[in-house]
Design a protein around this motif. Structure first.
Motif, PDB file in Angstrom:
ATOM      1  N   UNK A 127       0.841  -1.196   0.000  1.00  0.00           N
ATOM      2  CA  UNK A 127       0.000   0.000   0.000  1.00  0.00           C
ATOM      3  C   UNK A 127       0.877   1.247   0.000  1.00  0.00           C
ATOM      4  N   UNK A 128       2.002   1.194   0.699  1.00  0.00           N
ATOM      5  CA  UNK A 128       2.896   2.346   0.781  1.00  0.00           C
ATOM      6  C   UNK A 128       3.368   2.799  -0.596  1.00  0.00           C
ATOM      7  N   UNK A 129       3.858   1.862  -1.402  1.00  0.00           N
ATOM      8  CA  UNK A 129       4.362   2.239  -2.715  1.00  0.00           C
ATOM      9  C   UNK A 129       3.231   2.642  -3.650  1.00  0.00           C
ATOM     10  N   UNK A 130       2.084   2.006  -3.528  1.00  0.00           N
ATOM     11  CA  UNK A 130       0.952   2.385  -4.371  1.00  0.00           C
ATOM     12  C   UNK A 130       0.502   3.813  -4.073  1.00  0.00           C
ATOM     13  N   UNK A 131       0.362   4.144  -2.789  1.00  0.00           N
ATOM     14  CA  UNK A 131      -0.041   5.498  -2.408  1.00  0.00           C
ATOM     15  C   UNK A 131       1.015   6.513  -2.827  1.00  0.00           C
ATOM     16  N   UNK A 132       2.283   6.145  -2.662  1.00  0.00           N
ATOM     17  CA  UNK A 132       3.367   7.045  -3.056  1.00  0.00           C
ATOM     18  C   UNK A 132       3.321   7.344  -4.551  1.00  0.00           C
ATOM     19  N   UNK A 133       3.079   6.320  -5.351  1.00  0.00           N
ATOM     20  CA  UNK A 133       2.986   6.521  -6.804  1.00  0.00           C
ATOM     21  C   UNK A 133       1.804   7.416  -7.158  1.00  0.00           C
ATOM     22  N   UNK A 134       0.686   7.230  -6.451  1.00  0.00           N
ATOM     23  CA  UNK A 134      -0.482   8.078  -6.693  1.00  0.00           C
ATOM     24  C   UNK A 134      -0.182   9.546  -6.401  1.00  0.00           C
TER      25      UNK A 134
END
Length: 263
Positions: free
Chosen positions: A151-158
């Protein structure tokens, strides 16, 4: 055909006062990136300053390893912190380490959560957003290092942050691609030759065997070799030697120096 390349990182600066943990100086001769503690889960101010100075002298990239504010649990106890408090804590840690880096002639070049915060932010979107908010507010050019598929990397990419996928040399994986809890037997691997061969396969074939025998496809830009494990220096050295022998270039994922930009 392009040469395979990977970054090697380690958690450093985790000693506190007269209590010594690991051999930071030796590890800095092996890794290309140093996840330096920021005083909340480990590391006193003088230890952190010296670690930043040694990293700068060796040309090793410094990242802020931010964690829960809990020295007694070494940041490995999950805390259900309100978002605003967590964002403020992460901001505080990045800023403190960046100040020590500036004095040492370098800068914080990336951010990586530590311990329980790393594992929680991998699955808890609210805490992941709190961490990402801090990085965006401090410096949106800083990459965020984390677990692939988290979730961390997904949110960061968003939010437009650069993300860096991390794998762990000496940690067992679940069939879902998560880290096996340290509370479980076999969660940490100790044989340098076994670990080195595993990392070479991971980097060159993008494959890794989970704890139950499942074959995982796992891409990684950086591999963590823990600095606080027994035999950590021998383990990290074996990993680096095996990668080099396999023709893999060991390079940091960001530039070095006080004015370098992430690449």
């Amino acid at each position: 055909m392009s040469t395979a390349h990977v970054d090697l990182n380690a958690d450093l600066g985790e000693s506190y006062g007269t209590w010594r943990l690991g051999d930071d100086e030796a590890m800095l001769g092996i890794v290309t990136s140093a996840n330096v503690a920021c005083g909340f889960h480990a590391g006193d101010a003088l230890t952190l300053r010296r670690t930043c100075e040694q990293a700068a002298a060796r040309g090793v990239v410094v990242g802020a390893q931010v964690g829960y504010n809990h020295l007694a649990g070494f940041g490995r106890w999950s805390i259900d912190m309100p978002s605003a408090e967590l964002t403020a804590d992460v901001l505080y840690q990045i800023g403190a380490l960046d100040g020590l880096c500036r004095v040492a002639g370098t800068r914080v070049r990336y951010v990586k959560p530590h311990g329980a915060l790393y594992n929680t932010a991998a699955v808890d979107e609210r805490q992941a957003r709190a961490v990402v908010d801090a990085v965006v507010e401090y410096d949106a050019s800083l990459p965020l290092l984390g677990l692939p598929g988290s979730a961390l990397l997904r949110v960061a990419e968003e939010r437009g942050l650069r993300t860096v996928r991390e794998a762990f040399a000496d940690r067992a994986y679940t069939p879902e691609g998560r880290l096996v809890s340290r509370q479980q037997p076999g969660s940490v691997l100790h044989d340098p030759e076994e670990v080195a061969a595993r990392v070479v396969r991971l980097v060159t074939e993008r494959r890794l065997t989970a704890v139950d025998g499942t074959e995982l496809e796992l891409g990684a830009d950086s591999v963590c070799t823990h600095g606080d494990s027994p035999g950590a220096v021998q383990m990290a050295g074996a990993v680096r030697q095996a990668l080099t022998a396999a023709g893999v270039a060991i390079t940091p994922f960001v530039g070095t120096g006080p004015s370098a930009d992430p690449a």
